[in-house]
Scaffold this active site. Structure first.
Site, mmCIF file in Angstrom:
data_model
loop_
_atom_site.group_PDB
_atom_site.id
_atom_site.type_symbol
_atom_site.label_atom_id
_atom_site.label_comp_id
_atom_site.label_asym_id
_atom_site.label_seq_id
_atom_site.Cartn_x
_atom_site.Cartn_y
_atom_site.Cartn_z
ATOM 1 N N CYS A 2 -5.917 49.104 -41.067
ATOM 2 C CA CYS A 2 -6.383 49.580 -42.352
ATOM 3 C C CYS A 2 -5.966 48.600 -43.438
ATOM 4 O O CYS A 2 -4.895 48.016 -43.377
ATOM 5 C CB CYS A 2 -5.846 50.955 -42.746
ATOM 6 S SG CYS A 2 -6.297 52.250 -41.606
ATOM 7 N N ARG A 27 -8.753 44.071 -40.812
ATOM 8 C CA ARG A 27 -7.716 45.068 -40.507
ATOM 9 C C ARG A 27 -8.293 46.372 -39.980
ATOM 10 O O ARG A 27 -7.550 47.283 -39.604
ATOM 11 C CB ARG A 27 -6.901 45.361 -41.772
ATOM 12 C CG ARG A 27 -6.160 44.165 -42.301
ATOM 13 C CD ARG A 27 -5.485 44.484 -43.596
ATOM 14 N NE ARG A 27 -4.295 45.292 -43.422
ATOM 15 C CZ ARG A 27 -3.085 44.802 -43.224
ATOM 16 N NH1 ARG A 27 -2.909 43.508 -43.179
ATOM 17 N NH2 ARG A 27 -2.046 45.596 -43.086
ATOM 18 N N TRP A 80 -9.058 51.623 -39.882
ATOM 19 C CA TRP A 80 -8.966 51.567 -38.424
ATOM 20 C C TRP A 80 -8.450 52.942 -38.024
ATOM 21 O O TRP A 80 -7.327 53.317 -38.355
ATOM 22 C CB TRP A 80 -7.997 50.475 -37.984
ATOM 23 C CG TRP A 80 -7.955 50.295 -36.505
ATOM 24 C CD1 TRP A 80 -8.808 49.568 -35.746
ATOM 25 C CD2 TRP A 80 -6.990 50.847 -35.607
ATOM 26 N NE1 TRP A 80 -8.448 49.627 -34.417
ATOM 27 C CE2 TRP A 80 -7.333 50.413 -34.309
ATOM 28 C CE3 TRP A 80 -5.872 51.669 -35.745
ATOM 29 C CZ2 TRP A 80 -6.608 50.760 -33.166
ATOM 30 C CZ3 TRP A 80 -5.152 52.016 -34.616
ATOM 31 C CH2 TRP A 80 -5.520 51.564 -33.347
ATOM 32 N N ASN A 106 -2.361 53.125 -45.818
ATOM 33 C CA ASN A 106 -2.330 52.322 -44.600
ATOM 34 C C ASN A 106 -1.040 52.662 -43.872
ATOM 35 O O ASN A 106 0.029 52.508 -44.445
ATOM 36 C CB ASN A 106 -2.348 50.830 -44.969
ATOM 37 C CG ASN A 106 -1.949 49.941 -43.805
ATOM 38 O OD1 ASN A 106 -2.257 50.255 -42.658
ATOM 39 N ND2 ASN A 106 -1.277 48.849 -44.093
ATOM 40 N N GLY A 107 -1.158 53.166 -42.646
ATOM 41 C CA GLY A 107 0.039 53.517 -41.888
ATOM 42 C C GLY A 107 -0.144 54.866 -41.224
ATOM 43 O O GLY A 107 -1.272 55.282 -40.964
ATOM 44 N N GLU A 510 -3.945 35.492 -20.505
ATOM 45 C CA GLU A 510 -4.616 35.326 -21.790
ATOM 46 C C GLU A 510 -6.135 35.244 -21.591
ATOM 47 O O GLU A 510 -6.911 35.811 -22.374
ATOM 48 C CB GLU A 510 -4.053 34.071 -22.490
ATOM 49 C CG GLU A 510 -4.646 33.736 -23.837
ATOM 50 C CD GLU A 510 -4.508 34.820 -24.891
ATOM 51 O OE1 GLU A 510 -3.829 35.823 -24.675
ATOM 52 O OE2 GLU A 510 -5.129 34.667 -25.953
ATOM 53 N N LYS A 514 -8.675 37.832 -23.350
ATOM 54 C CA LYS A 514 -9.768 37.375 -24.234
ATOM 55 C C LYS A 514 -11.091 37.963 -23.773
ATOM 56 O O LYS A 514 -11.880 38.460 -24.568
ATOM 57 C CB LYS A 514 -9.892 35.839 -24.253
ATOM 58 C CG LYS A 514 -8.843 35.078 -24.988
ATOM 59 C CD LYS A 514 -8.943 35.134 -26.489
ATOM 60 C CE LYS A 514 -8.133 36.245 -27.067
ATOM 61 N NZ LYS A 514 -6.763 36.009 -27.426
ATOM 62 N N GLU A 517 -11.308 41.846 -24.441
ATOM 63 C CA GLU A 517 -11.381 42.336 -25.812
ATOM 64 C C GLU A 517 -12.692 42.005 -26.516
ATOM 65 O O GLU A 517 -13.155 42.783 -27.332
ATOM 66 C CB GLU A 517 -10.170 41.904 -26.642
ATOM 67 C CG GLU A 517 -10.040 40.437 -26.870
ATOM 68 C CD GLU A 517 -8.785 40.072 -27.651
ATOM 69 O OE1 GLU A 517 -8.308 40.878 -28.446
ATOM 70 O OE2 GLU A 517 -8.295 38.945 -27.459
ATOM 71 N N HIS A 533 -1.087 40.392 -1.983
ATOM 72 C CA HIS A 533 -0.297 41.626 -1.886
ATOM 73 C C HIS A 533 -1.062 42.838 -2.404
ATOM 74 O O HIS A 533 -0.467 43.822 -2.814
ATOM 75 C CB HIS A 533 1.026 41.446 -2.636
ATOM 76 C CG HIS A 533 1.864 40.350 -2.069
ATOM 77 N ND1 HIS A 533 2.457 40.429 -0.821
ATOM 78 C CD2 HIS A 533 2.161 39.118 -2.540
ATOM 79 C CE1 HIS A 533 3.104 39.301 -0.566
ATOM 80 N NE2 HIS A 533 2.929 38.485 -1.604
ATOM 81 N N LYS A 630 -7.090 43.367 -36.485
ATOM 82 C CA LYS A 630 -6.323 42.124 -36.436
ATOM 83 C C LYS A 630 -4.830 42.349 -36.596
ATOM 84 O O LYS A 630 -4.016 41.610 -36.060
ATOM 85 C CB LYS A 630 -6.830 41.217 -37.562
ATOM 86 C CG LYS A 630 -6.266 39.827 -37.552
ATOM 87 C CD LYS A 630 -6.897 38.996 -36.468
ATOM 88 C CE LYS A 630 -6.227 37.655 -36.304
ATOM 89 N NZ LYS A 630 -6.445 37.130 -34.953
HETATM 90 C C1 F6R Z 1 -5.517 39.441 -28.839
HETATM 91 C C2 F6R Z 1 -4.718 39.737 -30.005
HETATM 92 C C3 F6R Z 1 -3.665 40.775 -29.903
HETATM 93 C C4 F6R Z 1 -2.442 40.356 -30.733
HETATM 94 C C5 F6R Z 1 -1.428 41.503 -30.790
HETATM 95 C C6 F6R Z 1 -0.185 41.081 -31.547
HETATM 96 O O1 F6R Z 1 -6.441 38.438 -29.084
HETATM 97 O O2 F6R Z 1 -4.909 39.159 -31.033
HETATM 98 O O3 F6R Z 1 -3.306 41.035 -28.588
HETATM 99 O O4 F6R Z 1 -1.884 39.228 -30.153
HETATM 100 O O5 F6R Z 1 -1.994 42.606 -31.405
HETATM 101 O O6 F6R Z 1 -0.512 40.703 -32.837
HETATM 102 P P1 F6R Z 1 0.459 39.827 -33.713
HETATM 103 O O7 F6R Z 1 0.499 38.465 -33.119
HETATM 104 O O8 F6R Z 1 -0.101 39.852 -35.080
HETATM 105 O O9 F6R Z 1 1.810 40.482 -33.637
#
Ligand code: F6R
Length: 635
Positions: A2, A27, A80, A106-107, A510, A514, A517, A533, A630
């Site tokens: 948010c 956000r 969000w 926000n929160g 990773e 990627k 998501e 295994h 984000k």
């Molecule tokens: C994936 C991604 C998330 C963040 C995670 C932590 O692409 O961006 O998995 O890595 O939410 O976010 P930060 O780095 O802001 O603590």
């Protein structure tokens, strides 16, 4: 999670709020809304207008354009969803029953259930399922009683008083902005464990959850401290701490925050940010590996000698992609620098930390600097070390972040700024590379100080790092085209496996993250040796396997693991330097021949581009994937 903005001044608030929200949409984008107060010249007070729309900000923009929202005082929100579905009735701002008090938050208000029950008993009818709606009702109740006490003489400090009283009843982590139509010259903002900054313009103030929303408005900012409440009027700021003490602080200057809503010629921010990685590396090399430093101590990190002294172990706390960076970091710190290092999911660590060990450095990794779990895990660790006492157990913390102005910087004493520039795409790419580089800097520094590596090894890794920007530049261009042609083949895939070992195991994780998501394809990352295994049972013709096979101690081993997958008919994609052995792959994403140490910095590129092009082929909303945000400021 948010984003909130709020403005008070002499210009129309709605366009300023919309501009701010555009910069905060990363956000959350489940709904957006704003409320403004227009003073009524003919009488005391003003008229509050509220506009809310489900979905992205563009829907709110159309609504405001059509119906208008007058006034120079206003608050805005991009959501969000946590409590309640993404519907208009759950969109912020929320109002009290009269519609005169409006709040954005926000929160999470953790005790909202009991507060709501109490208010319902008093006859209040709720119109949403959110935790936030209790706040305007509580404020309205408080204002009513204050009005009674002052025999209806209304002032802006009355709203301040009401918000302060209500804040003391709220539990959880939140940032709030509040307006009241009867006080059209007052904006109240408050924060507790959620970010909020005040931007100072000429005769106007703009508050926001994050700096990009302020950058187009002003460069002079006042980040609010935890527990603070502020009253903003066109004449100035009154800032109070949680005890009600008036605070005087000088504002600071906002540096290096670009207007983030610019994709240049790229189709998506994610692609732009993937292409920015050679520059991220170049800036890092220029800053931390400058020519002229002695070969035996080639790295310039911003910490003095005592920072590195007598550290016997390291623990890394992070979430998601940042945790994957931490895993590569742990490999480097252990295997290159010789320091025992553990990595934890911050969300697990905060409730089940291992017993305290002496002489431990704790590193929090968070690109946003606002991830609630990471901040809480660091705070918990700090507290238990302080409670334990004794110099061997002293709290020593370092944050690795892309946002040196964020909450982590106010929480831990040392910050390593990765300087990657703001990342807008929800999927982390260039910030991951920046986090990796921060760990290379630390590992090289510890290794040189402890003499855990020979001078030749130090020089060799330094040389490879200096060459990284060029390597990345070629690789990004080549793999962008390659991944685009390959993507077609995998767009209807239902499951995909990513394999790696050693320092490249986190890159397999990773790659899978990627793909999940942004393309919504189920994917798993595994240590290649673990396949036999259990997970090998998943393999068949329709399951592509991406195998990262970079030269090094496990090279032959990962090749054999890839052979095992091929024997089960899986389609094999190799991320490996071209040579005779790599002919086993159905498709090769060719890599340069580099040392194993440096390989994750390069092998991650095909992971990012393959996911990107598969998602683009599926026509998905790459920069704002469903259900994600984000900055994850809720637990
Ligand atoms: C994936 C991604 C998330 C963040 C995670 C932590 O692409 O961006 O998995 O890595 O939410 O976010 P930060 O780095 O802001 O603590």
């Amino acid at each position: 999670m948010c984003g909130i903005v709020a403005v008070i001044g002499s210009r129309d608030a709605a366009p300023l709020l919309i501009e701010g929200l555009k910069q905060l949409e990363y956000r959350g984008y489940d709904s957006a809304g704003l409320a403004t107060v227009d003073p009524r010249p003919e009488s005391f007070g003003g008229l509050l207008t509220c506009k809310r729309a489900k979905g992205k900000l563009v829907n709110l923009m159309q609504l405001v354009e059509k119906e208008g929202s007058p006034g120079q005082l206003g608050i805005g929100h991009t959501r969000w969803a946590t409590h309640g579905k993404p519907e208009v009735r759950n969109a912020h701002p929320h109002r009290d029953s009269s519609g005169g008090v409006a709040v954005v938050q926000n929160g999470i208000i953790e005790n909202y259930t009991s507060l709501r029950k109490q208010l319902e008993l008093e006859g209040i009818r709720f119109t949403s399922e959110t935790d936030t709606e209790v706040v305007p009702h509580l404020i309205a109740r408080e204002l009513k009683s204050l009005k009674k006490q002052t025999k209806n003489s209304i002032s802006s400090s009355m709203l301040l008083e009401a918000v302060r009283t209500v804040s003391s009843q709220l539990k959880g982590a939140y940032a709030l902005a509040v307006i009241w139509e009867e006080a059209p010259d007052a904006l109240i903002v408050a924060r507790r464990h959620a970010p909020l900054l005040i931007g100072l313009g000429e005769g106007e103030f703009l508050c926001a959850s994050d700096t990009p929303a302020l950058a187009g408005f002003t460069r002079t900012i006042l980040p609010m401290e935890d527990g603070e409440v502020a009253l903003l009027t066109p004449l100035g700021i009154e800032l109070y701490d949680s005890e009600g003490q008036r605070q005087q602080r000088s504002p600071s200057l906002l540096n290096g925050v670009e207007n983030v809503a610019n994709k240049r010629h790229f189709r998506h921010f994610m692609l732009k940010e993937i292409h920015e990685q050679p520059e991220t590396a170049r800036l890092w090399v220029d800053r931390h590996l400058p020519a002229g430093l002695p070969a035996e101590a080639p790295v310039a990190l911003p910490f003095d000698e005592p920072f590195y002294e007598d550290i016997e172990r390291i623990q890394i706390l992070a979430c998601g992609t940042s945790r994957h960076a931490g895993m590569v970091g742990a490999y480097l710190l252990e295997q290159f620098a010789g320091i025992p290092t553990s990595v934890f999911y911050a969300s697990e660590f905060r409730y089940s930390a291992p017993p305290l060990a002496p002489k431990t450095l704790t590193i929090g990794v968070t690109q946003s600097g606002e991830t609630a779990d990471t901040l809480a895990a660091l705070a918990m660790e700090d507290k238990r070390r302080k409670e334990h006492g004794g110099s061997a157990y002293a709290s020593r913390q370092l944050g690795i972040t892309n946002r040196p102005e964020s909450s982590i910087a106010r929480q831990v004493p040392h910050i390593l700024d990765i300087g990657a520039g703001i990342e807008v795409g929800v999927a982390a790419t260039k910030t991951f590379l920046g986090q990796l580089l921060a760990f290379y800097g630390l590992a090289l520094t510890f290794a040189t100080r402890r003499r855990s590596r020979s001078l030749e090894e130090i020089i060799s890794l330094t040389r490879e790092l200096r060459d990284l920007p060029n390597q990345l530049s070629n690789l990004v261009d080549e793999h962008d085209q390659l991944a685009e042609t390959l993507a077609n083949r995998f767009s209807d895939t239902q499951n995909m496996i990513f394999l790696g070992r050693g320092i490249n195991y986190p890159i397999a994780l990773e790659g899978a993250l990627k793909l999940k998501e942004i393309s919504y394809i189920h994917a798993e990352g595994y240590p290649a040796g673990e396949m036999k295994h259990g997970p090998i049972a998943l393999l068949e013709r329709r399951v592509p396997v991406v195998s990262i096979v970079m030269p090094g101690v496990v090279y032959e081993k990962v090749l054999s693991n890839a052979q095992e997958a091929k024997a089960r008919d899986a389609q094999l994609i190799g991320v490996a330097p071209k040579c005779l052995e790599t002919e086993i792959f159905d498709t090769l994403m060719p890599m340069p021949k580099v040392s194993e140490w440096i390989s994750p910095l390069l092998s991650v590129i095909p992971m990012q581009l393959l996911s990107y092009h598969i998602a683009a082929n599926r026509g998905l909303d790459i920069d704002q994937p469903r259900n994600l945000a984000k900055s994850v400021t809720v637990e």
